[in-house]
Design an enzyme around this catalytic site. Structure first.
Site, mmCIF file in Angstrom:
data_model
loop_
_atom_site.group_PDB
_atom_site.id
_atom_site.type_symbol
_atom_site.label_atom_id
_atom_site.label_comp_id
_atom_site.label_asym_id
_atom_site.label_seq_id
_atom_site.Cartn_x
_atom_site.Cartn_y
_atom_site.Cartn_z
ATOM 1 N N CYS A 381 -28.497 -9.555 29.347
ATOM 2 C CA CYS A 381 -29.282 -10.262 30.364
ATOM 3 C C CYS A 381 -30.773 -10.050 30.100
ATOM 4 O O CYS A 381 -31.340 -10.691 29.226
ATOM 5 C CB CYS A 381 -28.863 -9.826 31.763
ATOM 6 S SG CYS A 381 -29.432 -10.970 33.048
ATOM 7 N N HIS A 507 -23.347 -10.790 31.526
ATOM 8 C CA HIS A 507 -23.032 -9.354 31.554
ATOM 9 C C HIS A 507 -21.596 -9.131 31.061
ATOM 10 O O HIS A 507 -20.665 -9.043 31.870
ATOM 11 C CB HIS A 507 -23.185 -8.810 32.976
ATOM 12 C CG HIS A 507 -24.597 -8.724 33.444
ATOM 13 N ND1 HIS A 507 -25.372 -7.602 33.280
ATOM 14 C CD2 HIS A 507 -25.383 -9.645 34.061
ATOM 15 C CE1 HIS A 507 -26.575 -7.822 33.789
ATOM 16 N NE2 HIS A 507 -26.611 -9.053 34.270
ATOM 17 N N GLU A 509 -20.223 -6.504 30.080
ATOM 18 C CA GLU A 509 -19.688 -5.195 30.465
ATOM 19 C C GLU A 509 -18.748 -5.277 31.654
ATOM 20 O O GLU A 509 -17.864 -4.423 31.815
ATOM 21 C CB GLU A 509 -20.828 -4.217 30.760
ATOM 22 C CG GLU A 509 -21.691 -4.543 31.967
ATOM 23 C CD GLU A 509 -22.905 -5.408 31.653
ATOM 24 O OE1 GLU A 509 -23.884 -5.385 32.437
ATOM 25 O OE2 GLU A 509 -22.871 -6.112 30.625
#
Length: 544
Positions: A381, A507, A509
């Site tokens: 990001c 994102h 993750e």
């Protein structure tokens, strides 16, 4: 009918209710029980989206674009569920909804009270998740600590629910801390007794008590808690501190919690199957060669600010049979000392998300160090936007290039607000949030990592690549290899000729799992582990 497990906490906060709730989910799922999980947060913010990470830690984002408590990340990683906004409830949402209904006249001029109006709204949110999920069990974690004034309406709501759904369909699990007094070498149960007394004063008698402790819990302590807290001794579950949070489901199962849940709720459960999970935990605990990764961010003093990033790195390292050694590096320190001094010991660099101008120049120095020294770099990001700014400054020779987030007057705004964001004034819940599709360009590093042409990832941002500069950046070697379906938004960029320098507008993750790591993190760690740093080269064999 859906059954409910309510998880409360006592003595102190941050003792692991979220991990315990997530672990119970894994235990139930291993027995073939379908489930969903929900977090009730008593704070008056509508969501954590506008809160400082130092106040609340990471903001997790669900697939449908809700900014939530970080515990939802634990829920998803442990159970491999994809949750929705119904899994996160705050007092701010509840009170806002009740007041909005009063303004519309929904209550026919009646006096609005915490009981029944606020408690009814809380119960409706719990029932709504049960209707959506159609699961055998919904686990509901009540945030905060028993005795917190703001948590009382939530505790009253779950007390009422047990009567509404039937005592055979609701279970109360209370998690407390056993403090250790080093002077006498004792674990003390008195705080647990007082916590349960407080809970009973509210009208809730816990069915199961989970005892967090940094030391083994002897049987006499379990017996004492059972006696004074009025639960069977088999329902007193010790939960000692462990080296990896992923071991918690195994401990709970070994202590009999799975059987207790199945018996108490009358669940049609099959035999447990935690073999794969156990094998994974054994691999985690087995010593392995490390790979050194630097996380350069704005909020590294509180590591929970990057909780999902840390876990995604651990998942990826395990895939390569490695441990990960994370160096937490304040971006402002890089700004002052330079990347050569603070980054020379790492084999890979992650620049995660964030907001505001503080520390940005240190991140830009970090990206430059990674690009010029061929060190694997993963920008998430903000980390992608930093990568674009750095490339524009030092590859396009535009030294004043910037994002309008940091310099509204920059003549080279390579990163700018999304057009639909320009007239928005409210900060909360107004970013580009949730899952969006992305087409990958064949032959790119990103496409190789994913092994797919179309991916779906979760976003949380207001700023994007400014398309006015896309052609010039591409010509200079910044490859925009992931695009929105209409090709208007650059979702992934990578530096041509670099072993791994990739930035994502999203994102990744949030979608990593311990037994199914995210492909970008897996590829990143795979490249990083083979980086040989200066001074660590093996000596060449001498000729005879």
């Amino acid at each position: 009918m859906t059954k409910f497990v309510f998880v409360t906490g006592g003595v102190v906060s941050s003792i692991g209710k979220g991990i315990t709730a997530a672990s119970m989910g894994r235990v139930l799922k291993s027995r073939g029980v379908s489930l969903s999980i929900q977090k009730l947060d008593p704070y008056l913010n509508v969501d954590p989206g506008t809160m400082s990470p130092y106040q609340h830690g990471e903001v997790f984002v669900t697939k449908d674009g809700c900014e939530t408590d970080l515990d939802l990340g634990h829920y998803e990683r442990f159970t491999d569920l994809e949750l929705t906004r119904l899994s996160n409830v705050t007092a701010g949402e509840i009170y806002g909804s009740v007041i909005a209904r009063e303004r519309r006249g929904d209550f026919l001029g009646g006096t609005i009270q915490v009981v029944p109006h606020v408690t009814n709204q809380i119960k409706e949110r719990i029932y709504a998740l049960a209707r959506e999920a159609q699961a055998d069990v919904v686990i509901v974690e009540v945030g905060g600590t028993v005795g917190d004034i703001e948590g009382l309406p939530f505790l009253e709501a779950i007390r009422q629910m047990r009567n509404e759904v039937g005592r055979e369909n609701a279970l109360f699990v209370h998690l407390t801390l056993l403090p250790y007094i080093s002077a006498t070498g004792e674990l003390k149960t008195k705080p647990t007794q007082h916590s349960v007394k407080e809970l009973r004063g509210i009208g809730i008698q816990p069915d199961i008590i989970v005892l967090r402790s940094d030391y083994p819990v002897p049987d006499e302590i379990k017996a004492k808690v059972a006696l004074f807290c009025d639960v069977p001794q088999k329902a007193v579950i010790p939960l000692p501190t462990v080296s990896t949070i992923y071991e918690v489901p195994l401990i709970l199962e070994e202590e009999g919690l799975g059987e207790l849940l199945v018996e108490a709720l009358g669940l049609p459960a099959s035999n447990r199957d935690l073999n794969d999970w156990k094998s994974m935990v054994e691999r985690i605990k087995t010593p392995k060669s490390p790979v050194s990764i630097g996380i350069v961010g704005k909020y590294v003093q509180l590591q929970d600010s990057y909780l999902s990033v840390r876990e995604a790195l651990r998942h990826a390292a395990l895939q390569h049979d490695r441990d990960v050694e994370i160096s937490w590096i304040q971006s402002e320190d890089v700004e002052l000392a330079g990347g050569e001094n603070l980054l020379k010991h790492v084999q890979g660099i992650v620049v995660p998300g964030g907001f505001g101008s503080r520390g940005i120049e240190g991140m830009i120095k970090t990206a430059r160090y990674a690009r010029e020294n061929q060190i694997p770099y993963l920008g998430l990001c903000l980390g992608m936007q930093i990568m674009v700014v750095e490339f524009a400054r030092y590859a396009l020779n535009a030294p004043v290039a910037n994002s309008t987030e940091f310099d509204e007057e920059t003549p080279y705004p390579v990163i700018d607000l999304l057009p639909q964001q320009k007239n928005i004034r409210d900060k909360g819940g107004t970013m580009r949030l949730g899952t969006y599709p992305c087409h990958l360009v064949p032959g790119s590093l990103a496409a190789r990592a994913y092994g797919e042409k179309l991916i779906y990832e979760r976003h949380r941002h207001r700023y994007e690549l400014n398309n006015r500069f896309r052609a010039a950046l591409s010509k200079a070697g910044l490859f925009f290899c992931g695009l929105s379906p209409d090709e208007e938004l650059a979702e992934i960029s990578e530096v041509v000729g670099h072993p791994f320098m990739i930035g994502t507008q999203f994102h990744p993750e949030f979608r990593s799992r311990p037994d199914r790591p995210h492909p970008l993190f897996t590829e990143f760690v795979g490249v990083a582990k083979d980086i040989v740093l200066e001074g660590r080269q093996r000596p060449l064999p001498l000729e005879g």
